[in-house]
Design a protein around this motif. Structure first.
Motif, PDB file in Angstrom:
ATOM      1  N   PHE A 230      43.274  57.001  38.265  1.00 32.41           N
ATOM      2  CA  PHE A 230      44.008  55.977  38.068  1.00 32.41           C
ATOM      3  C   PHE A 230      43.745  54.542  38.313  1.00 32.41           C
ATOM      4  O   PHE A 230      43.593  53.523  37.626  1.00 32.41           O
ATOM      5  N   ILE A 231      43.300  54.339  39.682  1.00 27.39           N
ATOM      6  CA  ILE A 231      42.770  53.260  40.046  1.00 27.39           C
ATOM      7  C   ILE A 231      41.444  52.938  39.747  1.00 27.39           C
ATOM      8  O   ILE A 231      41.216  51.644  39.574  1.00 27.39           O
TER       9      ILE A 231
ATOM     10  N   SER B 193      33.443  51.677  34.957  1.00 25.21           N
ATOM     11  CA  SER B 193      32.833  52.479  34.017  1.00 25.21           C
ATOM     12  C   SER B 193      31.609  53.338  34.167  1.00 25.21           C
ATOM     13  O   SER B 193      31.455  54.154  33.497  1.00 25.21           O
TER      14      SER B 193
ATOM     15  N   GLN C 233      40.238  53.466  36.781  1.00 25.98           N
ATOM     16  CA  GLN C 233      40.419  53.107  35.262  1.00 25.98           C
ATOM     17  C   GLN C 233      41.132  51.856  35.442  1.00 25.98           C
ATOM     18  O   GLN C 233      40.589  51.095  34.489  1.00 25.98           O
ATOM     19  N   ARG C 234      41.922  51.239  36.365  1.00 25.20           N
ATOM     20  CA  ARG C 234      42.477  50.216  36.535  1.00 25.20           C
ATOM     21  C   ARG C 234      41.418  49.058  37.003  1.00 25.20           C
ATOM     22  O   ARG C 234      41.432  47.939  36.571  1.00 25.20           O
ATOM     23  N   LEU C 235      40.584  49.492  37.714  1.00 26.93           N
ATOM     24  CA  LEU C 235      39.347  48.627  38.027  1.00 26.93           C
ATOM     25  C   LEU C 235      38.292  48.794  37.183  1.00 26.93           C
ATOM     26  O   LEU C 235      37.361  47.842  37.407  1.00 26.93           O
ATOM     27  N   SER C 236      38.294  49.237  36.200  1.00 28.65           N
ATOM     28  CA  SER C 236      37.329  49.544  35.012  1.00 28.65           C
ATOM     29  C   SER C 236      36.175  49.837  35.580  1.00 28.65           C
ATOM     30  O   SER C 236      34.950  48.948  35.040  1.00 28.65           O
TER      31      SER C 236
END
Length: 255
Positions: A123-124, A131, A126-129
């Protein structure tokens, strides 16, 4: 109360620590270093201190043997008490309910915590993107596959935490242990070893080589540890040689 460590406990903890370091270094190398072959295939390669240091980690590519060492130690620890109790009392039988309850309490808090922590980290990310990080399968179905130790058969490692596959195999080893114990008593220890070895070879050919991870492909290393516990209980070799035998069995996993 201060724990009284025996030489056996110290040896087991030392082997566990050694195996953990091997696996940790392997994963660090896989993340931080592209590999020698890939490096020399680059057109713009250059030698810097970091590159030389990375190349010096080449022996760590065999760090996966740390997993087999863990399996040997696990088999030894699980079978140690039953082997001793059986020698004292030939009528002794494994209390299956108590056995599975203890195994459940021992491994599932770790497994559930690992799954939830993996979900939090994903989740973290994904939040920080970020990729460039492969998050893997974070679905509820895959969560349940890992929770019930079916990853490698009907599921994949949960998210980016590929190392969880070893916990799945441990649960499977625990489940089949009462059957193994019954078989060894019914047909003899050496026949049990032979049967496990045959199953291991067949499983490796038809499952492991096809990308399916099941306990049977790693079973012999676990049973090897159980065999050492049996040797120790029966005092088939001098006490001084028992520790060497455990180390030798762990070393044999290098093959």
């Amino acid at each position: 109360m201060k724990r009284d460590f025996s030489d056996r406990d110290l040896l087991i903890d030392a082997l566990r620590g050694f195996a953990a370091l091997l696996v940790t270094y392997l994963h660090c190398r896989e993340i931080l270093w592209v590999g020698i072959r890939q490096y020399f295939e680059r057109a713009n390669r250059h030698f810097e201190f970091a590159d030389i240091a990375a190349m010096m980690t080449f022996p760590v590519v065999w760090g996966s043997i740390g997993v087999s060492i863990f399996f040997v130690i696990s088999g030894y620890c699980i079978h140690r008490k039953p082997a001793e109790e059986t020698l004292k009392n030939g009528e002794w039988r494994l209390d299956s309910a108590r056995y599975f309850r203890r195994r459940l309490v021992r491994i599932y808090p770790i497994l559930i915590s690992s799954l939830l922590f993996t979900l939090l980290v994903a989740f973290i990310i994904q939040r920080l993107s970020l990729s460039h990080v492969e998050l893997g399968d974070l679905s509820l179905f895959n969560f349940l596959c890992n929770l019930f130790s079916l990853q490698g058969l009907v599921g994949t490692p949960f998210g980016p935490n590929g190392a969880l596959w070893t916990l799945s195999l441990e649960v499977q080893f625990y489940i089949v242990y009462p059957v193994l114990l019954w078989f060894s008593r019914r047909f003899g220890l050496w026949k049990a070893f032979g049967a496990v070895l045959a199953v291991n070879i067949v499983s490796y050919i038809f499952l492991e080589r096809r990308g399916l991870k099941f306990f049977s492909s790693y079973w012999f290393s676990w049973v090897l540890g159980a065999g050492i516990a049996e040797v120790k209980a029966r005092s088939w070799i001098p006490r001084a040689g028992q520790s060497r035998l455990l180390v030798a069995a762990c070393t044999a996993t290098l093959a």
